[in-house]
Design a protein around this motif. Sequence first.
Motif, mmCIF file in Angstrom:
data_model
loop_
_atom_site.group_PDB
_atom_site.id
_atom_site.type_symbol
_atom_site.label_atom_id
_atom_site.label_comp_id
_atom_site.label_asym_id
_atom_site.label_seq_id
_atom_site.Cartn_x
_atom_site.Cartn_y
_atom_site.Cartn_z
ATOM 1 N N PRO A 247 0.825 -1.366 -0.258
ATOM 2 C CA PRO A 247 0.058 0.044 -0.025
ATOM 3 C C PRO A 247 0.606 1.204 0.053
ATOM 4 C CG PRO A 247 -0.688 -1.601 1.917
ATOM 5 C CD PRO A 247 0.529 -1.928 1.354
ATOM 6 N N GLY B 285 -8.192 4.212 -3.569
ATOM 7 C CA GLY B 285 -8.226 2.615 -4.368
ATOM 8 C C GLY B 285 -9.299 3.196 -5.460
ATOM 9 N N GLN C 256 -4.280 0.645 -6.722
ATOM 10 C CA GLN C 256 -4.034 2.196 -6.272
ATOM 11 C C GLN C 256 -3.885 3.295 -7.119
ATOM 12 O OE1 GLN C 256 -1.436 1.820 -2.416
ATOM 13 N NE2 GLN C 256 -0.861 -0.195 -3.429
#
Length: 612
Positions: free
Chosen positions: A80, A171, A184
């Motif tokens: 992430p 997202g 992402q």
Amino acid sequence: MLASGSSRLYFSLPYKTMGEEKTTPVRAPAKDGPFPLSTLRHSVSHLMASAIGRLFPGVRFGFGPAIEHGFYYDFDLPRPLEEADLEKIEREMRKIAKASPQLTCVEVTRGEAKARLLRKGQSYKVEAIDLIPEGEKITFWGHSDWEDLCEGPHVDRLDREFHFKLLSIAGAYWRGDEKRPMLQRIYGTAFWTKAELDAHLVWLEEIKARDHRKLGTELDLFSYHQEAGAGFVFWHPNLATVRREIERFWWDEHERRGYQPVYTPHVSRETLFEVSGHLANYADMMYAPMEIDSMPYRVKPMNCPGHILIYKNRGRSYRELPLRMAELGTVYRYERSGVLHGMLRVRGFTQDDSHIFCTSEQLADEIAGVLDLVLLVVKTFGFEYTAYLATRPKDKSIGSDEIWTRAIASLRQGAAKVGMPLELDEGGGAFYGPKIDFKMKDALGREWQLSTVQCDFNLPERFDLHFTDSDGQAKRPIMLHRAVLGAFERFIGVLIEHFGGRFPLWCAPKQVALVPIREEHAPYLRTLAERLNAQNFRVEAMLDAGHMNKKIKDAQHAQIPFMLVAGEREAADGTVAVRRRGTREQIVMPFDAFLSGISKLRSTRALGLELE
RNA sequence: GCCAGCGUGGCUCAAUGGCAGAGCACCUGAUUUGUAAUCAGGCGGUUGUGGGUUCGAUUCCCACCGCUGGCUCCA
């Protein structure tokens, strides 16, 4: 992947009416440079993707287009992203732009393109090839050691002068499909000049400062509560006052225009929504049934079935048509938790709903009447708008071609009658009829969908509505659904941001603040407060012990339109020192003159605060 | 719903695996002021909820609730 041809008019400022209250920086539209702005932004999104490629080996690329205020690019990354990554990525981008500024473009065959992407493991891009229509050129654009399946166009070199900033991480589903993987997304923006980038960042700051959720806390307007559940708004006295004033305005205008008020229950037997078709088509948005006397009941998601029951309650004559029913009807709809947003997207809200039952001959006039009301609202609140005519959807819809054609013609005629230009939203209509939707543009140039007028051929059928015509024959009426404000929650949420919490006098929570210079001047101001109260002005009498400067600060922060400061001199000659919101001016005038001045501002619902 | 982040007095924000702190707001007292914050004192938190790890959790882990940025969907 797709750069639109030219840059759009990007930001306009309809702020003329606000006089000295203006706080928004005035900006010219961002300009194209050597290449269109959208081309630059698309190229910068490529530059960002190449930086990601270096920083995150194994990344798979999604799409990365230019959008209205910038660009984004979607990535499938091994970990992430964090805010802190953005700076690193920006630095890498600058490095790449400097080291290998030359852009290249090669045309390849479909098979070669696929092979090339497969070799790099770019599975999303491989899929993207199949989206390119047969016969179209397939090109790769690149710079340094990076390349991307892309139609272009792009700028020629990355060492031209331009300025960019990466803004946020989010997202996003691959190809916008919630059944597909979540990628992402990084949003950013770019301009040819630093001044324009800076102005854009200031604009983003201004948006943040005007956020209705922030102002809602600061100005004590509304709240929501964990213990009450998500998506339910509590209106505090300040905002309830704004709403009540707008409701008063709304009812005045509706009574003037021949609407009749109705009230309908919030809960009905489920069978009502079976007949209306809501259970079949709208159940996802409705709350689960509750049991009353062992029968299922539902909370209403819309007001129309209730209004129809009133229509159907007895026989109707053609003489009664058009029949216009109006209700500020509170409805409850299930919205997925992630979409809730302050007052702008909630689970319980009050629509300014009306249903007009009429003949097809009356349709154009009725539509014109609604549009006229929309224009009044637009003018009263200082919005700009765009109206979209939404026509028959391609897949499923009901009603004959003839009735659709006639209804669309009526919508056009209605718009022509009030001189309203229409944009076309081809196939954007509801399955039950065509409509006109409005997007309102607020003081920051952002668009919001509020008003709507919809023709409905479906419900009159389902409920078997009729009226007796002059020839004694039973005929079917047409139904028009319309909301002008849309919903109070959304409308007033937008209004808070539009005005930045600085409501016009007529609907401001408090209209006049009274500040004595010393406590001994309080009695004079008290007499003024009484006179203002007698005229139904909302007064904040700051007469307690305390310092004048603090009170002035508080009144300014509370965005009260007028402040009256008085001391010995004013008390002696019946005057007041008037200070308008947002200014430091002190205009001494007789109190009577002030009173008549604000009375005029109120009765004309003026947007500005200029006293005559 | 999904991805990511977050949740500390009414508000804005500190802090630490070992007694939870500041400013504003609020209350009390003093101050009586000519246009954006007078001074002093006081009140106020089981750190969103529940569980777990630990001698000890506000901090680490899990679940739930809620919020934020998006996606998808809509007034």
